[in-house]
Every structure is written in C-alpha cells, then in structure tokens.
Design a protein around this motif. Structure first.
Motif, short mmCIF file in Angstrom:
data_model
loop_
_atom_site.label_atom_id
_atom_site.label_comp_id
_atom_site.label_asym_id
_atom_site.label_seq_id
_atom_site.Cartn_x
_atom_site.Cartn_y
_atom_site.Cartn_z
N GLN A 128 -28.21 114.93 -6.59
CA GLN A 128 -29.18 113.95 -6.86
C GLN A 128 -28.82 113.15 -8.30
O GLN A 128 -29.01 112.16 -8.62
CB GLN A 128 -30.57 113.95 -6.39
N ALA A 129 -28.79 114.33 -9.16
CA ALA A 129 -28.96 114.00 -10.71
C ALA A 129 -27.59 113.42 -10.94
O ALA A 129 -27.73 112.51 -11.92
CB ALA A 129 -28.94 115.51 -11.36
N LEU A 130 -26.57 113.72 -10.26
CA LEU A 130 -25.41 113.05 -10.44
C LEU A 130 -25.22 111.50 -10.25
O LEU A 130 -24.55 110.98 -11.03
CB LEU A 130 -24.40 113.61 -9.47
N VAL A 131 -25.94 111.07 -9.33
CA VAL A 131 -26.13 109.58 -9.26
C VAL A 131 -27.49 109.08 -9.72
O VAL A 131 -27.76 108.17 -9.32
CB VAL A 131 -25.77 109.31 -7.94
N GLU A 132 -28.34 109.81 -10.40
CA GLU A 132 -29.54 109.55 -10.94
C GLU A 132 -30.38 109.03 -9.82
O GLU A 132 -31.11 107.87 -9.80
CB GLU A 132 -29.43 108.49 -11.93
N LEU A 133 -30.42 109.76 -8.61
CA LEU A 133 -31.22 109.28 -7.26
C LEU A 133 -32.60 109.91 -7.76
O LEU A 133 -32.66 111.35 -7.46
CB LEU A 133 -30.27 109.43 -6.27
N ASP A 134 -33.53 109.26 -7.35
CA ASP A 134 -34.70 109.99 -7.34
C ASP A 134 -35.03 110.96 -6.13
O ASP A 134 -34.47 110.55 -5.19
CB ASP A 134 -35.86 108.76 -7.35
N ASN A 135 -35.70 111.95 -6.56
CA ASN A 135 -35.79 113.02 -5.52
C ASN A 135 -36.85 112.52 -4.24
O ASN A 135 -36.69 112.92 -3.17
CB ASN A 135 -36.27 114.29 -6.10
N LYS A 151 -28.89 102.15 -1.93
CA LYS A 151 -28.06 102.51 -1.00
C LYS A 151 -26.74 103.10 -1.39
O LYS A 151 -26.13 104.08 -0.76
CB LYS A 151 -27.91 101.34 0.06
N LYS A 152 -25.99 102.37 -2.48
CA LYS A 152 -24.74 102.57 -2.89
C LYS A 152 -24.79 103.94 -3.53
O LYS A 152 -23.81 104.73 -3.33
CB LYS A 152 -24.17 101.57 -3.75
N ARG A 153 -25.76 104.26 -4.37
CA ARG A 153 -25.77 105.52 -4.93
C ARG A 153 -26.12 106.57 -3.88
O ARG A 153 -25.51 107.73 -4.23
CB ARG A 153 -27.17 105.39 -6.09
N ASN A 154 -26.71 106.21 -2.88
CA ASN A 154 -26.99 107.14 -1.64
C ASN A 154 -25.53 107.52 -1.22
O ASN A 154 -25.51 108.80 -0.57
CB ASN A 154 -28.02 106.69 -0.73
N GLU A 155 -24.67 106.65 -1.04
CA GLU A 155 -23.37 107.05 -0.44
C GLU A 155 -22.75 108.04 -1.15
O GLU A 155 -22.02 108.94 -0.87
CB GLU A 155 -22.52 105.60 -0.41
N ILE A 156 -22.71 107.93 -2.55
CA ILE A 156 -21.97 108.66 -3.61
C ILE A 156 -22.70 110.07 -3.69
O ILE A 156 -22.03 111.19 -3.54
CB ILE A 156 -21.93 108.21 -5.00
N ILE A 178 -24.76 95.60 -13.42
CA ILE A 178 -23.92 96.44 -14.17
C ILE A 178 -24.49 97.83 -14.59
O ILE A 178 -23.50 98.85 -14.43
CB ILE A 178 -23.79 95.82 -15.57
N ASP A 179 -25.57 98.03 -14.45
CA ASP A 179 -26.21 99.45 -14.76
C ASP A 179 -25.78 100.45 -13.62
O ASP A 179 -25.39 101.59 -13.79
CB ASP A 179 -27.71 99.38 -15.03
N ALA A 180 -26.20 100.05 -12.44
CA ALA A 180 -25.99 100.53 -11.03
C ALA A 180 -24.49 100.77 -11.15
O ALA A 180 -24.12 101.80 -10.47
CB ALA A 180 -26.44 99.86 -9.95
N LEU A 181 -23.63 99.93 -11.40
CA LEU A 181 -22.21 100.17 -11.02
C LEU A 181 -21.62 101.30 -12.14
O LEU A 181 -20.87 102.11 -12.01
CB LEU A 181 -21.43 98.84 -11.64
N ARG A 182 -22.28 101.32 -13.19
CA ARG A 182 -22.02 102.25 -14.20
C ARG A 182 -22.36 103.73 -13.66
O ARG A 182 -21.46 104.71 -13.74
CB ARG A 182 -22.50 102.06 -15.66
N ILE A 183 -23.54 103.85 -13.32
CA ILE A 183 -24.08 105.16 -12.67
C ILE A 183 -23.19 105.57 -11.42
O ILE A 183 -22.77 106.61 -11.41
CB ILE A 183 -25.59 104.95 -12.20
N VAL A 184 -22.83 104.49 -10.49
CA VAL A 184 -21.80 104.81 -9.42
C VAL A 184 -20.55 105.25 -9.95
O VAL A 184 -20.09 106.32 -9.50
CB VAL A 184 -22.03 103.71 -8.56
#
Lengths: 254, 447
Positions: A128-135, A151-156, A178-184
C-alpha cells in the motif's frame, strides 16, 4: 516471454484485431499507442481471457505455454496481470478478503503454503505504501466508492501484491491528475526489474515521461503499423496519428 | 375429500384429549377457531397465496402427537449447539412439545419467565389470557385457525418492566419422528416497558420422513422495549413449514426480525407488523439460499399506525437449480402516521435458468409528509465482477461464492448476537460450497 503471432479477434462477429504480431522479452517495457478504436483495449482483454472476445486465428505463447488454452484465473496464476482501464466495483467483498483469496490461490497453484495472517497484513501495508494507498481502503469493498485516482492506484497495488511477470497497464493514466499520475508511475517503476516486463497502453506521451518504454508500437485498425524506439512517442505527440494512417493506406511503412 | 375435512374430523374426534393436555387459556380459543377454519378452509392458490399450493401441502395424512407421548430423544445430547461466545440459555421443543429441562435453569432476574405456556398460564393467568391469540387473528387466515385449534402448548418469553436480559435465549425446534408428522407450534413473547431480550429460534429436521408445521409467533413490544428475533431454518427437503409472525410495537420500541433459510423443503413465512406507538422502530430482514426444488414464499405486511415511526425491510434470495421463491411485501402508512420513514428492498439472484422468483413490493400511503421507498431487483451475478476476480487468479466458482456471500452480507449485518454472525457466515459459506449447512457440533447430522 510473450509471443503473439498473427492474432485475430472479434466481438459479435466483428473483427477488431486483424493480425497482431508482437514479442515481449524479459525486462522490457513496451508501449502500445494508437487512436481511439484501433483495438488497444481489445488486445489487453484477449490477453487476459475476457470471454466477450473471440479469438478467430493466431497464437499467443506465454513462457512457451499456449495462453489461449488457459482460463483467466490460470493466466493470472502463470504471471499475467491487467491493470483495468475501468476497475470493477464489487460491493460486499472487502479489499483485504479479495487480496487474501487471490494471493492464496496463486500460492496454491505454485504448491506453496497459504500465507499466514500476520505475513499477509505486513505485505498489504508494504505494498500500500508503494502507491500511497490509505490503509482504510483495505477494509472497504473492492473499488466501491473509490475515487478515479484511488481505483488506478488500487490496480497498481494489486499488481505489487501479485508480483506478475508481465503486466499490462490499460490506460492507467486516464482520469488521473498530475500528482496521482506521478504516484502511479513511481509505483510501477519500483516494480520494474530485469525479471518482469510491462506493456503500457496509452493515448498520450504523458505517462511515458514517467514510465520510459524500450519499444513503442502504434496500433491502428487492428494491426501494428509501426514499431520504433522511445522517440516515436514524442513524434506522435507533436504530429498526431494522421501521417501514420495516411502512410498505412499507402502501405508505405514497415 | 377436501384436505380440510381430515383435520376437522381429527379435531372433533380428539377434542377432549387435546384439551386435556393443554390449558384453558388455549382451550378457550379452540371452538371459535374451528368455526373459522370450517368457514375459511385453507387459502386457495390465489392472491396472497398465489405462489404456494397450501391445499396440496396439507393433503397428505400426517400424524399428530395429541396424547403428548414422550419422544425418546435427549436434545441436550443430540444438539450440543456450540456457537462460540453465544452463551445462550438453551430450550428445546421436540415436534410441538416443550422439552422439560432436567438441567439447572439459567439464572434469570426475578420475574422473568421463559418456558412452557401451560405452566405460564398457571403462574401468570392474567398476562397469558391478555396476550395469547390476541394479535394472531384467526378470522382471515385458515392456517392460523388450524394452529389455534390444535396447538397444545407454546413457548413463552416474558420479560417484566425494566429488565434487561444480557445473554440471548435460544430455542431449538426439533422435528423428530419415524412417521410423517405434523406439529403446531406457538411462541408468545411479552416485552414489558423498557425491557430487553434476544431470541434465536433454530429449526432442524432429524429424520427422513415428511414433517409439516404450523407456527404462530406473537410478539408484544411495549414502550421502549428492545427485542431481537432470529429465525434460522435448517430443515430438510421433506419439511413443510408455515410460519406466521405477529408483532405489535408501542412507543419508542425497537424490534429487529431476521429470518434466515439455509435448508428447507417448502416454507411460507408471513410477517404482520403493526407500529402503534410514536417513534417505534422496526427492522425486518431475511435471506435464503434455495436450490433443487426448494420453495420459499415470504409475505410481509408492515402497518404504520402512528407518526414518527421507522421501518426498514430487506429480503434477499439466492436461487439455484429448479427452486422457486416468492416475495410479497406491503407497507401501509395509515392516515395520521405523518413523518413515517418506511423502506422496503427485495433483491434476488437467479443463478440458474430454471430458478424462478416472483416478487411484488407494494406501498400504500394515506399520510402526509412521509419518506417511503420500495424496490425490487432480480437478476444474475455481475459477470464483470466475476471476470475481474478471475483475472486476479480467483477461480470462477470461488468468485461466485465470494459474490454470493457478499450479496447476503447486509442481511447478516443485522445480527446483534455476538458470535452468531460469524457462525452464520461460516454456515453460509459452507452452504455455497455445496456442503450441508449445519453446525459442526450437532451430532444429528453426522449420522
């Protein structure tokens, strides 16, 4: 790793893919670009075995195995992964439960023991930390009420959990700021290694600024009409697809 | 001969015996019920009973244990029903006789009565008389009439004012017989003002003979009382069950009713709920898993008589094989019941081509300023969701199981007995995996 030969596929008798040839080797990142309706998403659907599409001709070998003979779940367990363009919401099935079942099915397939509860939770947090996804999302139903970016971060995140050999990212950049794109993209880059490969399907050069491809293909009208290095993406960004379509009509390019 | 006649003959022939093994409070209702039954008969296969053939169900010859012969079974040995942390006070009926417990009775606060109606009529004659047969009217329903003619004992939960029962009460109905048998069961729940209790009723069929039962449940929830009622059916394909639950709620009372059908033959469950006092809250829900030729017909009537009341209704069915389901739900908001909030939802999965679901949600509103909704969906599982799961390595049948469990999750969320929800989740999961759904500790299923 992946070898597609003369692949034809149709939906409701309508032929979409008209003879795709593509080879992806270990460690490579391929980008597939192309205008709307050229068959990019069909290709990714066929690769993971979506029953909506019917393969009418051709062959797909994945690590030497005939992919078309495998069920969608076996393709996943053999190491294939698709990041969906439109991730599906599954009300009532928690992310945690979903991932635990998926991981254990992969482990069973490989003859490994089921993962322990503590190891699983550790793995979840790490990825989760890898894509900064909230626990907190782990306790929620799969994709239900997630924002487009989540959703997209969840896929990654799922990609990170399942550690596939070949990942297909189907328009993972669509709907992302842009920010989400960078994280993904940074999540994907961290998962990149010499052992696994990635196919990035996209309309725009934008994502390729972050995930640098080794090879760029242009898909048009169900066929790959041009293959080149990373610079092709930039050329497409400035010139559009029209020149390629014209050239394809005149059969000028190879 | 019409199917009614054998019951009328049986009653007239054995009336004295029936009375002898019962109590005057119940006996006083018998003759009027006979008259109603002779007038009404069994309901024909139309209107409220359009989907269930009642006459056919009652046509065979069933034995009745009018003489109250003791059935040789010790339920405490057969059912060591061990739901972790449930810690319930356990009671049994064998067919329609209350099993006399030899074990020490649980320690309830003074004034609480739980047990046989015959004894309750001796110790609390006035209360018994005031409540028995008062909301389960025999005038419109031949099945309630026949139950009231024949029922010889019942199970009573009486909780006096201000008393809170912390641990739940569990009643297990056991169908046990070597010949085809009919049982006529009664449950009477009286919750006085500000009292609280939870009752779990489980029904099992032990033998491979035909069982039929009529069950009438009357629940009185007085001012600010809190009561939960869970009905879990785990019987057999040879079991036919007609239940009729009647609930009257007064001001600020909160009642939750949850009916879960995991295994059955033919079941018809009626729910009549009246919200008579302001700010009463009712939650009515249920779920079923049906396969083969199982049949479940649910009818609900919720009547809002007072303003500011809330009712939430949710029924879900999963149908496989050649099973049939029916749901008919009606909310009636009477004149003056302003500020009512009433919602009804029925959702069904028909997993096979031959499964059939009939659903009829209804809403009648005669009051102003209300918030009401009713809705129904019947369909197949989401193929996109199934494929999404498969693409993560989850096999198709496993994905279906996960979706089925997810489908029923919100019904199980309405279980407020610690340990029971988890146990039911496990049972439901087993049921979806094609294993017989039963508590692993119940010896009767291991035979």
């Amino acid at each position: 790793m992946l070898k597609i030969t003369n692949l034809h596929a149709a939906i409701n008798e309508k032929e979409i893919l008209k003879g795709i040839n593509l080879s992806v080797n270990k460690g490579e990142v391929h980008a597939i670009m192309g205008p709307n309706g050229s068959g990019k998403s069909t290709l990714s659907s066929v690769l993971v075995g979506n029953p909506t599409f019917k393969v009418t001709k051709g062959e797909i070998l994945f690590n030497g195995k005939n992919l078309l003979n495998l069920s969608p779940e076996d393709r996943s367990r053999e190491g294939l992964f698709l990041s969906f363009q439109y991730p599906v919401e599954i009300p009532g099935v928690s992310m945690t439960n979903f991932m635990r079942v998926a991981i254990n099915e992969h482990r069973k397939y490989k003859g490994l023991e089921l993962i322990s509860a503590s190891d699983f939770l550790k793995l979840m947090r790490e990825k989760q930390a890898l894509v900064e996804l909230d626990n907190k999302l782990a306790g929620r139903s799969v994709n239900e009420g997630f924002s487009g970016g989540e959703k997209k971060r969840n896929e990654i995140f799922q990609m990170a959990m399942l550690e596939p050999q070949l990942s297909i990212l189907d328009e993972t950049d669509s709907g992302l700021d842009i920010d989400a794109l960078r994280i993904v993209a940074s999540g994907v880059n961290k998962l990149r290694s010499t052992e696994n490969s990635i196919i990035v399907i996209t309309h725009y050069q934008r994502l390729l600024d972050y995930i640098k491809p080794d090879i760029v293909h242009v898909l048009y009208n169900g066929k790959i009409i041009k293959t080149a290095g990373q610079e092709l993406a930039l050329e497409l960004e400035s010139k559009g697809y029209e020149w390629l379509k014209e050239a394809d009509k005149n059969n000028g390019i190879k | 001969m019409k199917p009614e006649q054998q019951y009328i003959d049986l009653f007239i022939e054995h009336e004295n015996l029936i009375r002898q093994h019962s109590t005057s409070i119940m006996n006083n209702h018998r003759r009027p019920s006979l008259e109603e039954f002779q007038r009404l008969g069994f309901p024909p296969m139309k209107e409220d009973y359009a989907c269930t053939n009642v006459n056919k169900a009652f046509a065979p010859d069933y034995g009745m244990n009018i003489n109250r012969i003791k059935i040789p079974v010790n339920p405490y040995h057969v059912f060591c029903c061990d739901v972790p942390h449930l810690n319930a006070a356990l009671y049994f009926t064998v067919n329609d006789s209350i099993y006399e417990r030899k074990e020490i009775s649980p320690n309830f606060p003074e004034g609480v009565y739980i047990g046989s109606l015959i004894k309750f009529a001796e110790t609390h004659p006035e209360i018994a008389k005031q409540h028995y047969g008062k909301i389960a009217g025999t005038k419109n329903d031949g099945i309630i009439a026949i139950n009231t003619m024949f029922a010889q004992d019942g199970f009573v939960v009486y909780v006096p004012q201000n008393i809170v029962l912390e641990s739940p009460i569990q009643l297990i109905h056991i169908n046990r017989s070597d010949v085809n048998t009919m049982s006529n069961r009664r449950i009477l729940v009286i919750m006085e003002a500000h009292s609280q209790a939870k009752l779990l009723v489980c029904t099992h069929s032990m033998d491979k003979v035909s069982f039929i039962s009529t069950e009438v449940i009357e629940i009185f929830a007085n001012e600010s009382a809190k009561f939960d009622y869970y009905d879990l059916e785990e019987t057999s394909e040879l079991t036919t069950r007609f239940t009729s639950l009647h609930l009257k709620q007064e001001t600020h009372s909160q009642v939750c009713i949850n009916g879960i059908t995991l295994n059955n033959g033919l079941s018809r469950n009626n729910y009549h709920i009246e919200l008579n006092g302001e700010y009463a809250e009712n939650k009515l829900c249920g779920m079923s898993i049906l396969d083969e030729t199982k049949h479940l017909d649910t009818m609900t009537h919720i009547i809002h008589n007072a303003p500011h009341c809330t009712s939430n209704e949710l029924f879900k069915n999963i149908l496989n094989g050649h099973s049939t389901g029916a749901f008919s739900g009606k909310i009636l908001v009477k004149k003056g019941a302003d500020k009512t909030s009433a919602h009804l939802t029925n959702k069904n999965y028909c997993s096979t081509r031959n499964a059939r679901m009939y659903s009829k949600p209804q809403l009648e509103i005669y009051a102003d300023d209300v918030k009401c909704s009713h809705g129904m969906t019947t369909g197949q599982m989401d193929e996109n969701a199934l494929f999404y799961m498969q693409s993560r390595g989850i096999p198709y049948h496993e994905a279906r199981t996960l979706l089925s469990i997810a489908f029923t999750a919100d019904v199980l969320d309405n279980i407020h007995i610690e340990g029971l929800k988890e146990r039911l989740q496990a049972l439901i999961e087993k049921r979806f995996r094609g294993e017989l759904a039963h508590c692993s500790d119940c010896n009767h299923n291991k035979q």
